[in-house]
Design a protein around this motif. Structure first.
Motif, PDB file in Angstrom:
ATOM      1  N   THR A   2      -6.832  10.877 -13.768  1.00  0.00           N
ATOM      2  CA  THR A   2      -5.459  10.432 -14.012  1.00  0.00           C
ATOM      3  C   THR A   2      -5.473   8.932 -14.296  1.00  0.00           C
ATOM      4  OG1 THR A   2      -5.140   9.871 -11.703  1.00  0.00           O
ATOM      5  CG2 THR A   2      -4.595  12.135 -12.354  1.00  0.00           C
ATOM      6  N   PRO A   3      -4.372   8.394 -14.850  1.00  0.00           N
ATOM      7  CA  PRO A   3      -4.325   6.941 -15.107  1.00  0.00           C
ATOM      8  C   PRO A   3      -4.610   6.124 -13.847  1.00  0.00           C
ATOM      9  CG  PRO A   3      -2.429   8.035 -16.095  1.00  0.00           C
ATOM     10  CD  PRO A   3      -3.178   9.093 -15.337  1.00  0.00           C
ATOM     11  N   THR A   4      -4.155   6.575 -12.694  1.00  0.00           N
ATOM     12  CA  THR A   4      -4.374   5.812 -11.457  1.00  0.00           C
ATOM     13  C   THR A   4      -5.851   5.792 -11.074  1.00  0.00           C
ATOM     14  OG1 THR A   4      -2.156   6.358 -10.721  1.00  0.00           O
ATOM     15  CG2 THR A   4      -3.679   5.628  -9.029  1.00  0.00           C
ATOM     16  N   VAL A   5      -6.506   6.935 -11.178  1.00  0.00           N
ATOM     17  CA  VAL A   5      -7.940   7.000 -10.880  1.00  0.00           C
ATOM     18  C   VAL A   5      -8.706   6.089 -11.846  1.00  0.00           C
ATOM     19  CG1 VAL A   5      -9.981   8.508 -10.925  1.00  0.00           C
ATOM     20  CG2 VAL A   5      -7.880   9.286  -9.816  1.00  0.00           C
ATOM     21  N   LYS A   6      -8.346   6.176 -13.118  1.00  0.00           N
ATOM     22  CA  LYS A   6      -9.040   5.357 -14.128  1.00  0.00           C
ATOM     23  C   LYS A   6      -8.823   3.877 -13.896  1.00  0.00           C
ATOM     24  CE  LYS A   6      -9.828   8.342 -17.995  1.00  0.00           C
ATOM     25  NZ  LYS A   6      -9.191   9.031 -19.132  1.00  0.00           N
ATOM     26  N   LEU A   7      -7.609   3.512 -13.532  1.00  0.00           N
ATOM     27  CA  LEU A   7      -7.304   2.100 -13.303  1.00  0.00           C
ATOM     28  C   LEU A   7      -8.086   1.566 -12.101  1.00  0.00           C
ATOM     29  CD1 LEU A   7      -5.637  -0.392 -14.123  1.00  0.00           C
ATOM     30  CD2 LEU A   7      -3.847   0.395 -12.552  1.00  0.00           C
ATOM     31  N   LEU A  59     -12.358  11.950  -6.304  1.00  0.00           N
ATOM     32  CA  LEU A  59     -11.435  11.180  -5.458  1.00  0.00           C
ATOM     33  C   LEU A  59     -10.020  11.498  -5.933  1.00  0.00           C
ATOM     34  CD1 LEU A  59     -11.316   8.671  -3.347  1.00  0.00           C
ATOM     35  CD2 LEU A  59     -10.751   7.340  -5.373  1.00  0.00           C
ATOM     36  N   GLY A  60      -9.109  11.738  -4.985  1.00  0.00           N
ATOM     37  CA  GLY A  60      -7.724  12.055  -5.355  1.00  0.00           C
ATOM     38  C   GLY A  60      -6.954  10.839  -5.846  1.00  0.00           C
ATOM     39  N   SER A  61      -5.868  11.102  -6.593  1.00  0.00           N
ATOM     40  CA  SER A  61      -5.072  10.003  -7.161  1.00  0.00           C
ATOM     41  C   SER A  61      -4.332   9.196  -6.101  1.00  0.00           C
ATOM     42  CB  SER A  61      -4.048  10.551  -8.153  1.00  0.00           C
ATOM     43  OG  SER A  61      -4.714  11.128  -9.244  1.00  0.00           O
ATOM     44  N   ASN A  86       5.050  10.101  -9.480  1.00  0.00           N
ATOM     45  CA  ASN A  86       4.624  10.320 -10.868  1.00  0.00           C
ATOM     46  C   ASN A  86       3.989  11.679 -11.077  1.00  0.00           C
ATOM     47  OD1 ASN A  86       5.281   8.144 -12.373  1.00  0.00           O
ATOM     48  ND2 ASN A  86       3.371   7.037 -12.025  1.00  0.00           N
ATOM     49  N   GLY A  87       3.715  12.379  -9.990  1.00  0.00           N
ATOM     50  CA  GLY A  87       3.070  13.682 -10.104  1.00  0.00           C
ATOM     51  C   GLY A  87       1.563  13.596 -10.279  1.00  0.00           C
ATOM     52  N   GLU A  88       1.019  12.407 -10.027  1.00  0.00           N
ATOM     53  CA  GLU A  88      -0.441  12.283 -10.091  1.00  0.00           C
ATOM     54  C   GLU A  88      -0.990  12.579  -8.697  1.00  0.00           C
ATOM     55  OE1 GLU A  88      -2.242   8.792 -11.832  1.00  0.00           O
ATOM     56  OE2 GLU A  88      -0.268   8.182 -12.515  1.00  0.00           O
ATOM     57  N   ILE A  89      -1.640  13.704  -8.561  1.00  0.00           N
ATOM     58  CA  ILE A  89      -2.054  14.086  -7.213  1.00  0.00           C
ATOM     59  C   ILE A  89      -3.562  14.281  -7.129  1.00  0.00           C
ATOM     60  CG2 ILE A  89      -1.741  15.774  -5.373  1.00  0.00           C
ATOM     61  CD1 ILE A  89       1.077  16.228  -6.510  1.00  0.00           C
ATOM     62  N   ASP A 147       0.838  -1.205   0.000  1.00  0.00           N
ATOM     63  CA  ASP A 147       0.000   0.000   0.000  1.00  0.00           C
ATOM     64  C   ASP A 147       0.873   1.257   0.000  1.00  0.00           C
ATOM     65  OD1 ASP A 147      -2.609  -1.331   0.287  1.00  0.00           O
ATOM     66  OD2 ASP A 147      -1.871  -1.906   2.261  1.00  0.00           O
ATOM     67  N   PHE A 148       1.904   1.247   0.852  1.00  0.00           N
ATOM     68  CA  PHE A 148       2.782   2.425   0.940  1.00  0.00           C
ATOM     69  C   PHE A 148       3.467   2.653  -0.414  1.00  0.00           C
ATOM     70  CE2 PHE A 148       3.441   0.565   5.436  1.00  0.00           C
ATOM     71  CZ  PHE A 148       2.196   1.016   5.846  1.00  0.00           C
ATOM     72  N   ASN A 149       3.965   1.571  -1.004  1.00  0.00           N
ATOM     73  CA  ASN A 149       4.665   1.686  -2.301  1.00  0.00           C
ATOM     74  C   ASN A 149       3.750   2.234  -3.387  1.00  0.00           C
ATOM     75  OD1 ASN A 149       6.862   0.584  -1.032  1.00  0.00           O
ATOM     76  ND2 ASN A 149       6.670  -1.434  -1.975  1.00  0.00           N
ATOM     77  N   SER A 150       2.525   1.761  -3.395  1.00  0.00           N
ATOM     78  CA  SER A 150       1.571   2.176  -4.419  1.00  0.00           C
ATOM     79  C   SER A 150       1.325   3.687  -4.348  1.00  0.00           C
ATOM     80  CB  SER A 150       0.269   1.399  -4.227  1.00  0.00           C
ATOM     81  OG  SER A 150      -0.664   1.743  -5.205  1.00  0.00           O
ATOM     82  N   VAL A 151       1.158   4.191  -3.129  1.00  0.00           N
ATOM     83  CA  VAL A 151       0.883   5.632  -2.958  1.00  0.00           C
ATOM     84  C   VAL A 151       2.119   6.450  -3.351  1.00  0.00           C
ATOM     85  CG1 VAL A 151       0.335   7.445  -1.288  1.00  0.00           C
ATOM     86  CG2 VAL A 151      -0.846   5.240  -1.161  1.00  0.00           C
ATOM     87  N   ILE A 152       3.285   5.990  -2.915  1.00  0.00           N
ATOM     88  CA  ILE A 152       4.516   6.746  -3.195  1.00  0.00           C
ATOM     89  C   ILE A 152       4.803   6.785  -4.697  1.00  0.00           C
ATOM     90  CG2 ILE A 152       7.033   6.694  -2.895  1.00  0.00           C
ATOM     91  CD1 ILE A 152       6.408   5.777   0.040  1.00  0.00           C
ATOM     92  N   LYS A 153       4.543   5.667  -5.352  1.00  0.00           N
ATOM     93  CA  LYS A 153       4.779   5.611  -6.803  1.00  0.00           C
ATOM     94  C   LYS A 153       3.904   6.646  -7.518  1.00  0.00           C
ATOM     95  CE  LYS A 153       3.941   2.501 -10.486  1.00  0.00           C
ATOM     96  NZ  LYS A 153       3.025   1.381 -10.653  1.00  0.00           N
ATOM     97  N   THR A 154       2.672   6.727  -7.143  1.00  0.00           N
ATOM     98  CA  THR A 154       1.738   7.675  -7.769  1.00  0.00           C
ATOM     99  C   THR A 154       2.145   9.112  -7.454  1.00  0.00           C
ATOM    100  OG1 THR A 154      -0.028   6.046  -7.626  1.00  0.00           O
ATOM    101  CG2 THR A 154      -0.706   8.312  -7.927  1.00  0.00           C
ATOM    102  N   LEU A 155       2.537   9.332  -6.223  1.00  0.00           N
ATOM    103  CA  LEU A 155       2.980  10.669  -5.814  1.00  0.00           C
ATOM    104  C   LEU A 155       4.212  11.095  -6.613  1.00  0.00           C
ATOM    105  CD1 LEU A 155       2.652  13.009  -3.780  1.00  0.00           C
ATOM    106  CD2 LEU A 155       4.016  11.692  -2.157  1.00  0.00           C
TER     107      LEU A 155
END
Ligand code: PLP
Length: 376
Positions: A38-43, A234-236, A30-33, A20-28
């Motif tokens: 964003t791709p993360t929200v869509k996924l 909902l935020g990324s 990436n600049g997806e906030i 969970d921590f890795n997933s959030v940090i990766k998105t952060l």
């Protein structure tokens, strides 16, 4: 007075790990906030739709907003009546209320604790537009009967699945029965994004409306708005957490169902304790393990909760039913609605610690204390 040497057992703890921590940090990184598609929200939305067995999922800021938006897209407006499970989180009623509608409470069934389907038809009037059942504590409502009645009277159905991610009625996913269904990702729900929610549907028209209304109803040109909409995005970072949580949801549900088994085994046979309803058609995900403390137990629910708390065990009561809510009772004619079964559950229902990673020995300690405290 408190036995501080004992480990405190909270009613719920979120199940978070390095993934969970890795997933959030990766998105952060990436600049997806933000939550602007964003791709993360869509996924997250795509994966969640698949999980529920529906075509479309639209992420929102929480389930309260999800429900409000769902009521809006089926056209609930001033004076419309929606039949709602009386024993629910106030959010379910607010969704109707904030659209100008009236949440008409339907009493609980004495053993499933869900909306009593036999009470539905007598509450239908010319103003009734929809049924909003809750899958309480993770047990599916009787969706066959609910959808039959909805069809007969041409009513819409919105499922409140806030407590029931992955639950199934007759092997079919909850959330796939209604015209729309709403989920919560609050910290204590089956999966969490901290705060968050989702509306799911198979209806393309509703889907387009949801996407439009959750994001301020931008028009053409962009800053010309035809409707007074909402910012329910909902935020990324939350979506990133949602994806990693969703990847683990099968395991979470397995843990919840194991925990329920251990509780059932250790509480069985204690006089005056009613355990959750069981029937093979209802695949319960046991969001929280609820029991009812009946008179034969010899002590009240509140006495039991107090005793457990002194032993460092947290519990929580069932919901106060809608017919007793002061702000709803101010609505014209509202006090005529009686829900004796829900009122009884509000007095006698309690849910026990239900964290995914609760140890078997901790559950046994809870059960032994309950047995010891029983006055019978
Ligand atoms: C938690 C809950 C909600 C509200 O969810 P939020 O995401 O906190 O807004 C709605 N309905 C039910 C039945 C719930 O348990």
């Amino acid at each position: 007075m408190y036995k501080n040497n004992l480990k405190f057992i909270p009613v719920h703890e979120p199940d978070l790990d390095q993934m969970d921590f890795n997933s959030v940090i990766k998105t952060l990184k990436n600049g997806e906030i933000s939550g602007n598609f964003t791709p993360t929200v869509k996924l997250f939305e795509k994966k969640f739709a698949k999980f529920c067995g529906v075509k479309y999922a639209v992420s929102v800021s929480n389930c309260t907003n999800a429900l409000q938006l769902a009521c809006k897209v089926i056209g609930i407006k001033k004076g419309d009546e929606v039949l709602v499970s009386s024993g629910t989180n106030i959010a379910t009623a607010l969704a109707v209320y904030h659209n100008g509608g009236i949440p008409v409470p339907i009493d609980s069934h004495p053993s499933t604790w869900n909306l009593d389907v036999d009470q539905l038809e007598k509450k239908i009037t010319k103003k009734t537009k929809a049924i909003l059942p809750v899958h309480f504590l993770g047990l599916p409502a009787n969706m066959q009967k609910i959808t039959q009645i909805a069809k007969k009277y041409k009513l819409k159905v919105i499922e409140d699945c806030a407590e029931a991610h992955g639950a199934k009625y007759k092997k079919k996913d909850v959330g796939s029965f209604g015209d729309l269904a709403c989920y919560s990702f609050y910290s204590n729900k089956i999966i969490t994004t901290g705060e968050g929610g989702m509306v799911v549907t198979n209806n393309f028209k509703y889907y387009k409306e949801l996407v439009y209304l959750k994001n301020l109803a931008f028009g053409k040109p962009r800053f010309l708005h035809q409707e007074a909409a909402y910012n329910f995005r909902l935020g990324s970072l939350q979506a990133a957490l949602g994806i990693s949580q969703l990847n683990k949801v099968k395991g979470f549900i397995k843990k919840k169902r194991n925990l329920a088994n251990v509780y059932a085994k250790n509480l069985q046979g204690i006089k005056g304790i009613e355990l959750p309803f069981y029937h093979e058609d209802y695949y319960n995900v046991y969001w929280m393990y609820g029991i009812q403390i009946k008179e034969e137990f010899g002590r009240s629910r509140d006495q039991l909760s107090k005793f457990l708390f002194k032993n460092r065990i947290e519990t929580r009561t069932f919901f106060c039913p809608l017919n007793l809510q002061p702000f709803l009772r101010k609505l014209k004619g509202y006090t005529k609605h009686k829900c004796p079964v829900s009122e009884n559950l509000w007095e006698q229902g309690v849910y026990l610690p239900s964290s995914n990673n609760l140890k078997e020995k901790d559950i046994k300690r809870v059960c032994n204390l309950i047995k010891k405290f029983s006055g019978s």
